[in-house]
Design a protein around this motif. Sequence first.
Motif, PDB file in Angstrom:
ATOM      1  N   VAL A  48       8.152   3.824  18.026  1.00  0.00           N
ATOM      2  CA  VAL A  48       8.430   5.103  17.765  1.00  0.00           C
ATOM      3  C   VAL A  48       9.989   5.264  18.178  1.00  0.00           C
ATOM      4  N   SER A  49      10.989   5.942  17.201  1.00  0.00           N
ATOM      5  CA  SER A  49      12.261   6.331  17.383  1.00  0.00           C
ATOM      6  C   SER A  49      12.240   7.676  18.320  1.00  0.00           C
ATOM      7  N   LEU A  50      13.062   7.519  19.368  1.00  0.00           N
ATOM      8  CA  LEU A  50      13.152   8.717  20.167  1.00  0.00           C
ATOM      9  C   LEU A  50      14.291   9.386  19.531  1.00  0.00           C
TER      10      LEU A  50
ATOM     11  N   SER B  78      -1.842   7.334  31.702  1.00  0.00           N
ATOM     12  CA  SER B  78      -1.221   6.262  32.867  1.00  0.00           C
ATOM     13  C   SER B  78       0.042   6.032  32.677  1.00  0.00           C
ATOM     14  N   GLY B  79       0.253   5.150  33.631  1.00  0.00           N
ATOM     15  CA  GLY B  79       1.799   4.714  33.829  1.00  0.00           C
ATOM     16  C   GLY B  79       1.820   3.133  33.179  1.00  0.00           C
ATOM     17  N   SER B  80       2.433   3.111  31.854  1.00  0.00           N
ATOM     18  CA  SER B  80       2.175   1.673  31.417  1.00  0.00           C
ATOM     19  C   SER B  80       3.560   1.085  31.459  1.00  0.00           C
ATOM     20  N   THR B  81       3.631  -0.068  31.738  1.00  0.00           N
ATOM     21  CA  THR B  81       4.781  -1.032  31.868  1.00  0.00           C
ATOM     22  C   THR B  81       5.401  -1.765  30.471  1.00  0.00           C
ATOM     23  N   THR B  82       4.799  -1.153  29.362  1.00  0.00           N
ATOM     24  CA  THR B  82       5.351  -1.571  28.338  1.00  0.00           C
ATOM     25  C   THR B  82       6.450  -0.465  28.050  1.00  0.00           C
ATOM     26  N   LEU B  83       7.838  -0.922  27.993  1.00  0.00           N
ATOM     27  CA  LEU B  83       8.987  -0.036  27.831  1.00  0.00           C
ATOM     28  C   LEU B  83       9.528   0.148  26.589  1.00  0.00           C
ATOM     29  N   GLU B  84       8.833  -0.109  25.515  1.00  0.00           N
ATOM     30  CA  GLU B  84       9.295   0.099  24.328  1.00  0.00           C
ATOM     31  C   GLU B  84       8.683   1.409  23.858  1.00  0.00           C
ATOM     32  N   PRO B  85       9.207   2.498  23.326  1.00  0.00           N
ATOM     33  CA  PRO B  85       8.792   3.939  22.977  1.00  0.00           C
ATOM     34  C   PRO B  85       7.787   3.450  21.954  1.00  0.00           C
TER      35      PRO B  85
END
Length: 287
Positions: free
Chosen positions: A55-57, A117-124
């Motif tokens: 997704v594009s922010l 949850s807190g995901s460590t995948t840091l791409e939106p």
Amino acid sequence: MNNVRTYNSSVRVGNWNEDIQLEEDALKEFLEKRDRGELPSQKRSKLKDLLFKPVSLSISRDGYVHYGDIVALECLGSQDRTNYTNDGPRSTCFLSTTPQASNLLQMNKLEGNCDVSGSTTLEPNLRSSFVITGCEPHQTKGDKLCYGQDFFLCTLDGEGGSLFLQSDRATLQKSAPQSRHQAVTYVPKPSALTKWKILYYDPRMRMENEGLPVPANNIVIMSHTVTNQDLAVEENFLMRTPFGHKEYEISANTFLDSHRAEKDVNRWMIMMGVPGDEIRPIVPDCK
């Protein structure tokens, strides 16, 4: 003649015809479901592709957050601290949604109640991208979000399901599964329990910044309006998602240090794009 066998494995006994028919029906049903994409493994794969769709922010052209902006919430890791968790330093994570296991294979989009949850995948992606939504008639799309204003944090429209981030006071029957702090979930309908507000991260300057626009890509505190508890990463508690990932439990709980300031587990960055991101070239993955 005593050694002559009168029975062998090829002899059909009992309800052999019914057994063969049942096997053929089961195989036929399996093939039909496979052709329609209705097998559990196919549904799980499609849902995973949906939830991890990039997704594009929104682009912040004036440096501030606005109603209607698509944002991600990032909590920076604890690499600079000495009091690490049992599994080492806490990683940077994005606030993310996860469908509950009971609904996982019946949905084509986010719907019903969803865990957080807190995901460590840091791409939106669809899981970790949210819309800043006004909860009052005068809060229209494009207006700046200000410190202390109530707002809704919603999932995206369409496939995102337009769900609302909610929290409520912890009870014996209702709390975060591991930390037992105030639970945070996504729900289909807005209410007083789905209202949040942004606070300035430094309590010494909080009153001075009340009512000022919230800058994008800066550290803030996200506080629940009804309970005054802050959105937090439970760094000592990991949860396993239906996708097999281990992610941090998220709660609404204010963690204060010796100076009565919120700890880094309560500090979030409202991530947005900056001018130039929309024309940035895509670098192919060479792996």
